[in-house]
Design a protein around this motif. Structure first.
Motif, PDB file in Angstrom:
ATOM      1  N   THR A 340       0.813  -1.224   0.000  1.00 41.29           N
ATOM      2  CA  THR A 340       0.000   0.000   0.000  1.00 41.29           C
ATOM      3  C   THR A 340       0.845   1.272   0.000  1.00 41.29           C
ATOM      4  OG1 THR A 340      -0.126  -0.053   2.428  1.00 41.29           O
ATOM      5  CG2 THR A 340      -1.904  -1.129   1.205  1.00 41.29           C
ATOM      6  N   ARG A 341       2.161   1.120  -0.026  1.00 34.44           N
ATOM      7  CA  ARG A 341       3.026   2.297   0.053  1.00 34.44           C
ATOM      8  C   ARG A 341       2.829   3.236  -1.131  1.00 34.44           C
ATOM      9  NH1 ARG A 341       7.071   4.330   2.931  1.00 34.44           N
ATOM     10  NH2 ARG A 341       8.706   5.514   1.883  1.00 34.44           N
ATOM     11  N   TRP A 342       2.430   2.680  -2.271  1.00 33.03           N
ATOM     12  CA  TRP A 342       2.222   3.527  -3.446  1.00 33.03           C
ATOM     13  C   TRP A 342       1.105   4.544  -3.197  1.00 33.03           C
ATOM     14  CZ3 TRP A 342      -2.503   3.488  -5.989  1.00 33.03           C
ATOM     15  CH2 TRP A 342      -3.360   2.424  -5.668  1.00 33.03           C
ATOM     16  N   ILE A 343       0.102   4.156  -2.378  1.00 30.44           N
ATOM     17  CA  ILE A 343      -0.975   5.090  -2.045  1.00 30.44           C
ATOM     18  C   ILE A 343      -0.426   6.227  -1.194  1.00 30.44           C
ATOM     19  CG2 ILE A 343      -3.231   5.340  -0.956  1.00 30.44           C
ATOM     20  CD1 ILE A 343      -3.722   2.386  -1.448  1.00 30.44           C
ATOM     21  N   ALA A 344       0.423   5.879  -0.218  1.00 31.11           N
ATOM     22  CA  ALA A 344       1.027   6.899   0.631  1.00 31.11           C
ATOM     23  C   ALA A 344       1.899   7.850  -0.180  1.00 31.11           C
ATOM     24  CB  ALA A 344       1.853   6.229   1.739  1.00 31.11           C
ATOM     25  N   ILE A 345       2.598   7.320  -1.183  1.00 32.42           N
ATOM     26  CA  ILE A 345       3.431   8.170  -2.036  1.00 32.42           C
ATOM     27  C   ILE A 345       2.573   9.168  -2.804  1.00 32.42           C
ATOM     28  CG2 ILE A 345       4.948   8.168  -4.060  1.00 32.42           C
ATOM     29  CD1 ILE A 345       6.065   5.500  -3.060  1.00 32.42           C
ATOM     30  N   LEU A 346       1.419   8.717  -3.301  1.00 32.20           N
ATOM     31  CA  LEU A 346       0.514   9.619  -4.024  1.00 32.20           C
ATOM     32  C   LEU A 346      -0.065  10.688  -3.099  1.00 32.20           C
ATOM     33  CD1 LEU A 346      -1.454   7.102  -6.297  1.00 32.20           C
ATOM     34  CD2 LEU A 346       0.361   8.677  -6.979  1.00 32.20           C
ATOM     35  N   LEU A 347      -0.321  10.327  -1.847  1.00 36.69           N
ATOM     36  CA  LEU A 347      -0.881  11.290  -0.904  1.00 36.69           C
ATOM     37  C   LEU A 347       0.133  12.352  -0.487  1.00 36.69           C
ATOM     38  CD1 LEU A 347      -2.933   8.945   1.485  1.00 36.69           C
ATOM     39  CD2 LEU A 347      -3.808  10.388  -0.350  1.00 36.69           C
TER      40      LEU A 347
END
Length: 374
Positions: A340-347
C-alpha cells in the motif's frame, strides 16, 4: 495477471464496504473521531506544559490542559450567545437593511416586486431551510455532549493501553514497531492540529484588529467564527473571507468616513471590509501556511482538497474539519506496507511519506521503524 486482477478487485470491494460503513455509521464514528482528536489536543497540550515546566506532574499538566480546552469551548459558546443576542437586539434595523438589499438586487435584475425578508423566511422553502439549520444545530449540541463523554472515557481507558498492546503483540520486536507506528500517527495528527491552531490564531488576531479599525459591529464574534472556519482546509478560508462581507452588508449603520450616499455607502463599506479580511487570508494562506504545512505534514495540496470533498460527503461538517488529520493518518498507515506504500506516495507532497521506510521485516508487512524529523 489473474491474481493481480483479483487483488485489485478485492481492494475495490473492501474500499466500497469501508466507505459505506463510515457513511451509514457517521452518527457514531464522526463524534468518536472528533473525541479522539480533541483528546490528542488535550494530551499534546499537557505534554507541552510538562516539558516546559518539569516540576509540574503529568496529572496536574493534564488537568490544566483539559481545563484550558474546556474554557476555550465555553468562551466560544459565550461569544456565539453574545453575538446572537446583539443581532436580536437590532433585529428590526437588520431586517430593514436586508429588505433594502433584496430590493436593490431585484431592481438590478429588473424583476417584479421584491419580497421582504419575512416573506422569504416564512414561505415553504424558507421554512424548510430554517428547519434544516435548526436540526443541524440541535444535532451539533447533542454531538458535543457525546464527544465530551467519549473524551472522558478515553482518559480513563488510556492507562490500560500499554498492557493491551503487550498482550496483542507478544513479540517484543513487533510490539516496538507497532508502538513506533502509533507514535508517528500521533505526531502527525498533533502536528496538523497545532500548526493549524497557530495559523488560525494568527489570521484571527490580524482579522480582529482589522475589523476593529473598520468599525465592524460584533467584531469579536466574527473573529471567533473565522478562527473555527480556518480549521476547514481551503473552503474554510474562503468562507471566512466572505462572512464579514455579508455582515458588513447588513450592518444598519456604516462609519461616517465611508464615501458615497444612501445604499452605496453600504456596498463600498462591505467591499472595504472584504478586502481587509481577504488580505490576511491571502498573505498567510499563500506565504505562511504552505511553508509551515509543507515542512511538517508533507501533504499534497490537491490531496487536501480531494480529502475535504470526500470526508465532507461521508461525515458532513465533522468530516470537513477532520479531513486533513485523517488523511495524515491514512498516509502514515499506508506507508507501513509494501503493498500500500504507493498510495502513501501519491498522498504525500514530495513522494516520501511518513517516518518509516517501506522495507519488509520478518517476511511480513510490518515495517522497520527509522527515526526522522516530521
Amino acid at each position: 495477471m489473474t491474481m493481480r486482477s483479483g487483488i485489485v478487485g478485492i481492494w475495490i470491494i473492501a474500499t466500497g464496504v469501508i466507505i459505506a460503513l463510515l457513511y451509514l455509521g457517521r452518527s457514531i464514528f464522526a463524534p468518536f473521531a472528533m473525541a479522539v482528536f480533541l483528546f490528542l489536543v488535550m494530551e499534546g497540550f499537557a505534554r507541552a506544559i510538562h516539558n516546559q515546566i518539569s516540576f509540574i506532574g503529568r496529572t496536574i499538566s493534564r488537568a490544566i490542559a483539559i481545563l484550558s480546552v474546556l474554557l476555550g469551548f465555553g468562551f466560544f459558546i459565550a461569544l456565539l450567545a453574545q453575538g446572537i443576542a446583539q443581532f436580536g437586539g437590532q433585529a428590526s434595523d437588520y431586517e430593514q437593511r436586508i429588505n433594502e438589499l433584496i430590493a436593490d438586487v431585484y431592481g438590478i435584475l429588473q424583476m417584479e416586486r421584491a419580497p421582504t425578508l419575512t416573506e422569504i423566511v416564512f414561505n415553504e422553502t424558507g421554512q424548510r431551510f430554517v428547519g434544516t439549520i435548526a436540526n443541524a444545530t440541535g444535532d451539533l449540541s447533542g454531538d458535543l455532549v457525546i464527544i465530551l463523554i467519549y473524551v472522558a472515557f478515553l482518559f480513563i481507558a488510556q492507562s490500560a493501553w500499554g498492557a493491551k498492546l503487550d498482550r496483542l503483540f507478544p513479540d517484543a520486536g513487533h510490539r516496538e514497531q507497532v508502538r513506533d507506528v502509533g507514535v508517528a500517527a500521533r505526531k502527525g495528527i498533533e502536528t496538523y492540529l497545532w500548526t493549524q491552531t497557530v495559523i488560525s490564531a494568527l489570521i484571527t488576531g490580524l482579522t480582529y484588529g482589522t475589523l476593529l479599525v473598520l468599525q465592524v459591529e460584533n467584531a469579536l464574534f466574527l473573529a471567533a467564527l473565522i478562527f473555527v472556519l480556518n480549521y476547514i482546509p481551503t473552503i474554510g478560508s474562503i468562507v471566512a473571507a466572505f462572512v464579514p462581507l455579508l455582515f458588513a452588508l447588513v450592518q444598519p449603520e456604516v462609519p461616517s468616513w465611508i464615501p458615497g450616499e444612501g445604499t452605496n455607502e453600504g456596498y463600498i463599506y462591505a467591499v472595504i471590509v472584504f478586502l481587509g479580511v481577504s488580505f490576511w487570508q491571502f498573505v498567510i494562506g499563500n506565504f505562511v501556511q504552505p511553508r509551515i504545512m509543507g515542512e511538517t505534514l508533507n501533504l499534497s495540496a490537491l490531496v487536501v482538497l480531494l480529502s475535504l470533498a470526500i470526508w465532507g460527503a461521508i461525515w458532513g461538517i465533522p468530516g470537513m474539519f477532520l479531513s486533513a488529520p485523517l488523511t495524515v493518518l491514512l498516509m502514515i498507515l499506508f506507508s507501513q506496507s509494501s503493498s500500500t506504500r504507493w498510495i502513501a506516495i501519491l498522498l504525500s507532497a514530495d513522494g516520501k511519506p511518513g517516518d518509516f521506510v517501506a522495507e519488509p521485516a520478518h517476511n511480513n508487512d510490518i515495517i522497520t521503524a527509522e527515526t526522522s524529523a516530521l
